[in-house]
Design a protein around this motif. Sequence first.
Motif, short mmCIF file in Angstrom:
data_model
loop_
_atom_site.label_atom_id
_atom_site.label_comp_id
_atom_site.label_asym_id
_atom_site.label_seq_id
_atom_site.Cartn_x
_atom_site.Cartn_y
_atom_site.Cartn_z
N GLU A 149 6.43 3.00 -3.41
CA GLU A 149 5.48 3.90 -4.04
C GLU A 149 4.88 4.84 -2.99
OE1 GLU A 149 5.03 4.21 -7.12
OE2 GLU A 149 5.72 2.33 -8.04
N GLY A 150 4.54 6.04 -3.40
CA GLY A 150 3.91 6.96 -2.46
C GLY A 150 4.21 8.41 -2.79
N ARG A 203 -3.24 2.27 -10.07
CA ARG A 203 -4.33 1.36 -10.45
C ARG A 203 -4.52 1.32 -11.96
NH1 ARG A 203 -6.89 3.52 -5.78
NH2 ARG A 203 -7.98 5.05 -7.09
N ASN A 210 -2.18 6.84 -6.20
CA ASN A 210 -2.87 5.55 -6.16
C ASN A 210 -3.72 5.33 -7.41
OD1 ASN A 210 -1.78 4.78 -3.70
ND2 ASN A 210 -3.46 5.66 -2.52
N THR A 211 -4.36 6.39 -7.90
CA THR A 211 -5.15 6.27 -9.12
C THR A 211 -4.26 5.93 -10.30
OG1 THR A 211 -6.79 7.87 -8.32
CG2 THR A 211 -6.68 7.51 -10.69
N GLN A 253 -3.80 10.26 -3.26
CA GLN A 253 -4.94 9.74 -4.03
C GLN A 253 -4.62 9.73 -5.52
OE1 GLN A 253 -8.60 12.08 -3.84
NE2 GLN A 253 -9.78 10.20 -3.67
N MET A 293 0.85 -1.19 0.00
CA MET A 293 0.00 0.00 0.00
C MET A 293 0.88 1.24 0.00
SD MET A 293 -2.84 1.17 2.81
CE MET A 293 -3.73 2.73 2.64
N SER A 294 0.63 2.17 -0.89
CA SER A 294 1.41 3.41 -0.91
C SER A 294 1.00 4.30 0.26
CB SER A 294 1.22 4.15 -2.23
OG SER A 294 -0.14 4.52 -2.39
N LYS A 295 1.89 5.20 0.64
CA LYS A 295 1.63 6.07 1.78
C LYS A 295 2.39 7.37 1.59
CE LYS A 295 3.47 2.94 4.54
NZ LYS A 295 4.03 2.23 5.72
#
Length: 326
Positions: free
Chosen positions: A46-47, A317, A313-314, A310, A1-3
């Motif tokens: 990632e993040g 995806r 993350n988009t 956000q 999960m990115s952060k």
Amino acid sequence: MSKIYVIHENSTWVEPLQAAFRELNLPYEEWFLDEGKLDLSEPPPEGVFYNRMSASSHTRDHRYAPEYTAAVLSWLESHGRRVVNNSRALQLEVSKVAQYAALSNYGVRTPRTIAAVGKPHIIEAARKMTGSFITKHNRAGKGLGVQLFHSVEALQDYVNSDQFEPSIDGITLIQQYIRAPQPYITRVEFVGGKFLYAVRVDTSLGFELCPADVCQIGDAFCPVGESAPAAAAPRFEIIKGFDSPIIQRYQRFIAENGIGIAGIEFIVDEIGEIYTYDVNTNTNYNSDAEAVAGLYGMRAIAQYLGQQLQDVNTTLRNAQPVPAVA
């Protein structure tokens, strides 16, 4: 999960941002970069990476934190990671010479400044000044090294004394003294490249202008006045309805120099001319002033970083391969 990754070297300054992250339920991790190791053969996670490395890190015994951060930012940027306050922003954070040179490209006036390395050259530079002048460190923060002089002889005595405090990068600035009608400066805050608010800062008790609650008044010399403040006057006060053409110039400057979040300080002289003298890319906020005004810088930063996350993350995806239809 990115952060969200927060790059820094002062945990106390990050506490209000931690609270804002928790309030907004945003995933984050701190990278405390006072020292460490960096394997260039490995990709970064990632993040979103928020750089708030400070020019004053050496005052907390983190001498090479900016240099290490520069290496980490180069690594992140080479892998296309989203960095808020990137390598260029860090370069400006640790060098007032770089700040002034860049600001001049956007029609922003700065005080006349001469950079000098070596005591004889510091004294020679002062001889070129007309009237009173100040000295300051090129890599500073918190008003480090700010001293007011009314004569070259006074500077010479200081430079040749045990009290002389050299800049950590060896560059001392000799700068035009700006006489203000009132002992205060203005700090303009930007988040996400957009104007957030302006705060009036009383300088009459000294010139350590860090607005964070943990900061203490330090330097005895002030380049904008020496009178005592009114007993009940707050040192930091957010200005309601602040508007000035300087905002648009600052916004262009930060947009084109890799800066997403910053506080920029200026002083107004006796005839109303604005002189910009400092850019802070690890900006802090004063909680008392914010409570009175109902505006909250760290919350605005957390919201902005959350939006950036956000977007990342988009993108991630959308980049995933679409499974084949059987």
